[in-house]
Scaffold this active site. Sequence first.
Site, PDB file in Angstrom:
ATOM      1  N   LEU A   1       0.839  -1.187   0.000  1.00 53.42           N
ATOM      2  CA  LEU A   1       0.000   0.000   0.000  1.00 53.42           C
ATOM      3  C   LEU A   1       0.878   1.243   0.000  1.00 53.42           C
ATOM      4  O   LEU A   1       1.684   1.452   0.905  1.00 53.42           O
ATOM      5  CB  LEU A   1      -0.936   0.019   1.212  1.00 53.42           C
ATOM      6  CG  LEU A   1      -2.222  -0.811   1.093  1.00 53.42           C
ATOM      7  CD1 LEU A   1      -1.926  -2.301   0.973  1.00 53.42           C
ATOM      8  CD2 LEU A   1      -3.134  -0.547   2.284  1.00 53.42           C
ATOM      9  N   ASP A   2       0.694   2.061  -1.008  1.00 55.26           N
ATOM     10  CA  ASP A   2       1.539   3.233  -1.216  1.00 55.26           C
ATOM     11  C   ASP A   2       1.212   4.347  -0.226  1.00 55.26           C
ATOM     12  O   ASP A   2       0.041   4.683  -0.012  1.00 55.26           O
ATOM     13  CB  ASP A   2       1.334   3.742  -2.648  1.00 55.26           C
ATOM     14  CG  ASP A   2       2.127   4.988  -2.958  1.00 55.26           C
ATOM     15  OD1 ASP A   2       3.360   4.885  -3.045  1.00 55.26           O
ATOM     16  OD2 ASP A   2       1.515   6.062  -3.094  1.00 55.26           O
TER      17      ASP A   2
ATOM     18  N   VAL B   1       0.724   5.386   2.936  1.00 58.77           N
ATOM     19  CA  VAL B   1      -0.488   5.416   3.763  1.00 58.77           C
ATOM     20  C   VAL B   1      -0.488   6.578   4.747  1.00 58.77           C
ATOM     21  O   VAL B   1      -1.542   6.920   5.307  1.00 58.77           O
ATOM     22  CB  VAL B   1      -0.683   4.080   4.512  1.00 58.77           C
ATOM     23  CG1 VAL B   1      -0.827   2.939   3.533  1.00 58.77           C
ATOM     24  CG2 VAL B   1       0.441   3.823   5.500  1.00 58.77           C
ATOM     25  N   HIS B   2       0.670   7.203   4.976  1.00 59.58           N
ATOM     26  CA  HIS B   2       0.687   8.405   5.823  1.00 59.58           C
ATOM     27  C   HIS B   2      -0.104   9.546   5.188  1.00 59.58           C
ATOM     28  O   HIS B   2      -0.429  10.520   5.869  1.00 59.58           O
ATOM     29  CB  HIS B   2       2.133   8.857   6.074  1.00 59.58           C
ATOM     30  CG  HIS B   2       2.921   9.067   4.824  1.00 59.58           C
ATOM     31  ND1 HIS B   2       3.609   8.047   4.205  1.00 59.58           N
ATOM     32  CD2 HIS B   2       3.117  10.173   4.056  1.00 59.58           C
ATOM     33  CE1 HIS B   2       4.204   8.520   3.114  1.00 59.58           C
ATOM     34  NE2 HIS B   2       3.917   9.801   3.007  1.00 59.58           N
TER      35      HIS B   2
ATOM     36  N   GLU C   1       3.903   1.292   2.825  1.00 56.67           N
ATOM     37  CA  GLU C   1       4.851   2.403   2.812  1.00 56.67           C
ATOM     38  C   GLU C   1       4.266   3.456   3.748  1.00 56.67           C
ATOM     39  O   GLU C   1       3.141   3.912   3.538  1.00 56.67           O
ATOM     40  CB  GLU C   1       5.018   2.989   1.411  1.00 56.67           C
ATOM     41  CG  GLU C   1       6.000   4.160   1.408  1.00 56.67           C
ATOM     42  CD  GLU C   1       5.962   4.974   0.134  1.00 56.67           C
ATOM     43  OE1 GLU C   1       6.946   5.676  -0.130  1.00 56.67           O
ATOM     44  OE2 GLU C   1       4.943   4.929  -0.582  1.00 56.67           O
TER      45      GLU C   1
ATOM     46  N   ASP D   1      12.445   3.055   4.680  1.00 60.24           N
ATOM     47  CA  ASP D   1      13.201   4.128   4.037  1.00 60.24           C
ATOM     48  C   ASP D   1      14.432   4.522   4.849  1.00 60.24           C
ATOM     49  O   ASP D   1      15.453   4.931   4.276  1.00 60.24           O
ATOM     50  CB  ASP D   1      12.311   5.352   3.838  1.00 60.24           C
ATOM     51  CG  ASP D   1      11.403   5.227   2.619  1.00 60.24           C
ATOM     52  OD1 ASP D   1      11.650   4.344   1.782  1.00 60.24           O
ATOM     53  OD2 ASP D   1      10.442   6.007   2.519  1.00 60.24           O
TER      54      ASP D   1
ATOM     55  N   HIS E   1      17.401   2.551   3.696  1.00 62.76           N
ATOM     56  CA  HIS E   1      17.900   3.034   2.406  1.00 62.76           C
ATOM     57  C   HIS E   1      18.639   4.357   2.555  1.00 62.76           C
ATOM     58  O   HIS E   1      19.741   4.536   2.018  1.00 62.76           O
ATOM     59  CB  HIS E   1      16.754   3.215   1.413  1.00 62.76           C
ATOM     60  CG  HIS E   1      17.172   3.983   0.192  1.00 62.76           C
ATOM     61  ND1 HIS E   1      17.110   5.361   0.133  1.00 62.76           N
ATOM     62  CD2 HIS E   1      17.704   3.578  -0.984  1.00 62.76           C
ATOM     63  CE1 HIS E   1      17.579   5.767  -1.030  1.00 62.76           C
ATOM     64  NE2 HIS E   1      17.935   4.708  -1.736  1.00 62.76           N
TER      65      HIS E   1
ATOM     66  N   GLN F   1      13.443   6.017  -5.110  1.00 67.04           N
ATOM     67  CA  GLN F   1      14.768   6.517  -4.782  1.00 67.04           C
ATOM     68  C   GLN F   1      15.655   6.657  -6.019  1.00 67.04           C
ATOM     69  O   GLN F   1      16.651   7.375  -5.984  1.00 67.04           O
ATOM     70  CB  GLN F   1      15.435   5.604  -3.748  1.00 67.04           C
ATOM     71  CG  GLN F   1      14.583   5.329  -2.517  1.00 67.04           C
ATOM     72  CD  GLN F   1      14.088   6.611  -1.843  1.00 67.04           C
ATOM     73  OE1 GLN F   1      14.678   7.666  -1.966  1.00 67.04           O
ATOM     74  NE2 GLN F   1      12.990   6.496  -1.110  1.00 67.04           N
TER      75      GLN F   1
ATOM     76  N   GLY G   1      13.963   7.085  -9.358  1.00 69.33           N
ATOM     77  CA  GLY G   1      13.195   7.921 -10.273  1.00 69.33           C
ATOM     78  C   GLY G   1      12.977   9.342  -9.825  1.00 69.33           C
ATOM     79  O   GLY G   1      12.720  10.228 -10.654  1.00 69.33           O
TER      80      GLY G   1
END
Length: 589
Positions: free
Chosen positions: A254-255, A257-258, A292, A318, A321, A391, A393
Amino acid sequence: MTGRSFGPRLTAGGVEFRLWAPNAQQVEVVLDGATHPMLRDDKGWHAAEVAGPGVGARYRFRIDGELEVPDPGSLFQPDDISGPSEVIDHAAYAWRATDWRGRPWADTVLLETHVGTFTPEGSYRAMIDKLDHLVATGITALELMPLADFPGQRNWGYDGVLWYAPDSAYGRPEDLKALIDEAHLRGLMVFLDVVYNHFGPEGNYLGGYAPDFFSDKHTPWGNAINYRVGEVRAFAIENALHWLRDYRFDGLRLDAVHAIPDQGEIPMLHELSREAGKLAAETGRHIHLVLENDDNIAAVLDPVTDPSRGQYRAQWNDDYHHAWHVALTGERQGYYSDYADAPLRHLARALGSGFAYQGEPSAHRGGTPRGEPSGELPPLGFVNFLQNHDQIGNRALGDRLESLAKPAAIEAALAITLLAPTVPMLFMGEEWGSKAPFPFFCDFHGELAEAVRDGRRKEFAGAYEKYGDDVPDPLDHDTFDSAVLDWRERDGGAGAQRLALVSRLLQVRRNAIAPRLAGARFDTAAIAEGGLLTAHWRLADGATLALVANLSDQERDGGTPAASGTILWGGDWTRIIPPWAVSWRLEQP
């Protein structure tokens, strides 16, 4: 939650069409040149059963005699987002991998991919030919960037507007099912990235006839979706179940969600997880949901409970990374500034307890606290990676880590990422060290295209001064073409050497580490001056997984070497550790 509210339903004599349009007084189905009136109930649902048409019928809805729109629950759009919707019979597909029930989460090694650039053909069918490569490499899960129908032929997928319709640029629904079926026959899981925080900027007509879909709050990409409204909540949750049930995806990511502010008294995310858990229980399948979430909320993560009951297996980490990226490249702009003071210290904290930010103030976010303590979570609650679509694109040139850091340092980072007891993820081509860029691209037209182009220029105003005209135009077809993987790189020279390294690492993971991960726990991690990293994790069988790594260009004194244990990777150094050397050891209790 039972049944399906949105989209067409096949009946014994035809098709039942339904549309939630509370602000429309009259809705008609336009089908084969004829119009059929729909009856409206007191909740704003319009419905009509039309005799005769069946699978393959194409239709639109006409709102109040004027605006013709596709079905927001469309199952396929053969002529893009503004064309007619097509009736699909999901029950008609003859699945071959009928015994497939998925794999445990502890087995997961992800490869994130974009269908359009993964192969020169850019199709679901063409991806099938690469599945054996994934298996041979040691990857266990193929993750697809979003497929929800988007405008034009080229898009990352985050501008989707018709959530139930896999984009026709890549093939038909049966082609997507064939890809998933063939993956399952090879023992591969398939995950899908889904976007429930916004609709794309082109082709979304919901605001005209169902404005309650949106709240007065905003996201970076447009109006927020109002999940306090029951029909809106059902639209998202039924969509998740649609991908998991009708296409048999093994999991969803799920992209952002915050960026979902209006989730309701019972959070929509909680209900979505609970409903997916019910589906898993009913079918005996492993279903994995991943987030995410820039807020680093540990309380919503639970990699252990199977099936899920309101929480999520893991989060894209994240922090991990960002710490690596600063350490490997020296870049400190934007969100990297939060890690610039001591990137290896942040890395050690991520390896030792999950998040690097567990409630500390984030200078990049104006000093607001970010995150929650995460050390009590199992390591499997974190998906760690060195690269992903964002990260790469979101950089000015879309350039990969291979163009920014030395090979020895990248290989040390890979040796840590792929063997740590967290869940590793690679970005397509990373397994052979591809240097193909992954710039932002889209296929908008008119004023929107100019606005996107101008916005990209403003975002990288400083970069344009640095790179001149080299910053790619997101609307140019050449920008898309540059991102297509060149598979010939894999088969010789540096590409073959990197692929062999990654394959050996994943073989060690599969044989010696993955079987011990289901009950693994964090233990300790520390970074000494000069870049000497040490870390320990407690595994399910009582053994300790130990890491020693020299993350510097100089030899380091590693102190007294371990007295016992089996070396899984690297050397058995006596005090002096070479530059960028990584050693993994399994110590029995």
